[in-house]
Design a protein around this motif. Structure first.
Motif, short mmCIF file in Angstrom:
data_model
loop_
_atom_site.label_atom_id
_atom_site.label_comp_id
_atom_site.label_asym_id
_atom_site.label_seq_id
_atom_site.Cartn_x
_atom_site.Cartn_y
_atom_site.Cartn_z
N UNK A 1 31.51 30.47 33.14
CA UNK A 1 31.39 30.91 31.58
C UNK A 1 32.43 31.90 31.06
N UNK A 2 33.36 32.58 32.06
CA UNK A 2 34.13 33.60 31.95
C UNK A 2 33.68 34.80 31.42
N UNK A 3 32.44 35.37 31.79
CA UNK A 3 31.64 36.55 31.39
C UNK A 3 32.19 37.67 32.25
N UNK A 4 32.73 38.62 32.04
CA UNK A 4 33.14 39.74 32.81
C UNK A 4 32.16 40.37 33.57
N UNK A 5 32.52 40.17 34.96
CA UNK A 5 31.41 40.45 35.91
C UNK A 5 32.08 41.00 37.26
N UNK A 6 31.23 41.67 37.81
CA UNK A 6 31.62 42.00 39.27
C UNK A 6 30.35 41.78 40.28
N UNK A 7 30.51 41.91 41.37
CA UNK A 7 29.55 41.53 42.54
C UNK A 7 29.54 42.71 43.40
N UNK A 8 28.37 43.27 43.37
CA UNK A 8 28.39 44.54 44.38
C UNK A 8 27.27 44.11 45.62
N UNK A 9 27.87 43.73 46.80
CA UNK A 9 27.04 43.60 47.72
C UNK A 9 27.39 44.52 49.10
N UNK A 10 26.51 44.77 49.89
CA UNK A 10 26.76 45.78 51.07
C UNK A 10 27.39 45.21 52.19
N UNK A 11 27.21 44.05 52.39
CA UNK A 11 27.47 43.16 53.66
C UNK A 11 27.88 41.98 53.11
N UNK A 12 29.10 41.49 54.02
CA UNK A 12 29.61 40.00 53.74
C UNK A 12 28.97 39.09 54.69
N UNK A 13 27.76 38.78 54.58
CA UNK A 13 27.04 38.27 55.97
C UNK A 13 27.29 36.57 55.50
N UNK A 14 28.30 36.04 55.49
CA UNK A 14 28.64 34.65 55.13
C UNK A 14 29.68 34.18 56.17
N UNK A 15 29.73 32.62 56.12
CA UNK A 15 30.64 32.13 56.90
C UNK A 15 32.25 32.74 56.82
N UNK A 16 32.87 32.48 57.70
CA UNK A 16 34.26 33.18 57.60
C UNK A 16 35.14 32.64 56.33
N UNK A 17 34.93 31.28 55.83
CA UNK A 17 35.67 30.68 54.72
C UNK A 17 35.14 31.81 53.63
N UNK A 18 33.85 31.53 53.41
CA UNK A 18 33.34 32.58 52.28
C UNK A 18 34.02 34.00 52.18
N UNK A 19 33.80 34.58 53.55
CA UNK A 19 34.11 36.11 53.50
C UNK A 19 35.68 36.29 53.07
N UNK A 20 36.49 35.37 53.37
CA UNK A 20 38.05 35.37 53.17
C UNK A 20 38.12 35.13 51.66
N UNK A 21 37.27 34.30 50.96
CA UNK A 21 37.02 34.15 49.66
C UNK A 21 36.78 35.32 48.87
N UNK A 22 35.73 36.11 49.53
CA UNK A 22 34.89 37.30 48.75
C UNK A 22 35.96 38.40 49.08
N UNK A 23 36.80 38.28 50.10
CA UNK A 23 37.94 39.42 50.23
C UNK A 23 39.00 39.31 49.40
N UNK A 24 39.24 38.11 48.90
CA UNK A 24 40.28 37.98 47.78
C UNK A 24 40.02 38.61 46.47
N UNK A 25 38.67 38.28 46.15
CA UNK A 25 38.05 38.63 44.80
C UNK A 25 37.93 40.06 45.08
#
Length: 181
Positions: free
Chosen positions: A102-126
């Motif tokens: 919905x294009x709401x200005x947002x950030x995600x604050x998480x301490x650990x990236x405990x996801x599969x390697x593809x998701x981690x790579x996508x989160x690193x791009x963000x």
């Protein structure tokens, strides 16, 4: 009137998250993630101009949060109907994905990236576009430097391109939904 909305995950006594290896202990989650995040916000340019949105089913934890943060805790509120400058998500889940959709200005604050390697790579791009933060301090610095120009950051072409790529991987848009129903 600028406001910040902090969106919490479901906090059952023991709850599986999107990461099947992680079980959230709500008391520890509040102490290690939420309380430091709110302390950071109080020490940032936002100060006390924030609201905390918990899941509708979270009466037990809403009461705990209300004892500590009183009138900052929203109950039974649809966050799409609220007016605020930035939403801060504390978990990778539907609320974060819907905010991006919905294009709401947002950030995600998480301490650990405990996801599969593809998701981690996508989160690193963000993370490179300052949409995802793995450090509360980095999130605080971002907020302090951008609070008065959140729309400029959010509407930046490269930020929106990164969001679009992420959404293409994690959000299914069905233009024929009404016909299929």
């Amino acid at each position: 009137n600028k406001k910040c909305l902090i969106i919490l995950p479901k906090l059952f006594d023991y709850n599986r998250s999107l990461n099947s290896n992680l079980i959230i202990n709500p008391g520890n989650f509040l102490k290690k993630n939420i309380y430091p995040l709110i302390k950071m916000i109080n020490n940032s340019v936002i100060k006390d101009d924030y609201l905390i949105k918990s899941h509708i089913s979270q009466k037990k934890y809403v009461n705990i949060l209300k004892k500590r943060f009183d009138n900052k805790v929203l109950e039974n509120a649809n966050f799409y109907n609220l007016t605020y400058n930035l939403s801060i998500h504390t978990y990778l889940g539907s609320a974060f994905l819907e905010s991006l959709f919905y294009k709401i200005p947002s950030i995600l604050v998480i301490n650990e990236f405990n996801y599969n390697s593809f998701t981690v790579s996508q989160l690193r791009k963000l993370e490179k576009k300052q949409i995802v933060f793995s450090s509360i301090l980095n999130a605080q610095n971002f907020i302090n430097n951008n609070w008065n120009q959140i729309d400029k950051w959010w509407n930046n072409k490269t930020v929106q391109q990164s969001i679009q790529i992420f959404c293409n991987n994690y959000i299914y848009k069905n233009p024929n939904l009404y016909k299929q129903i």
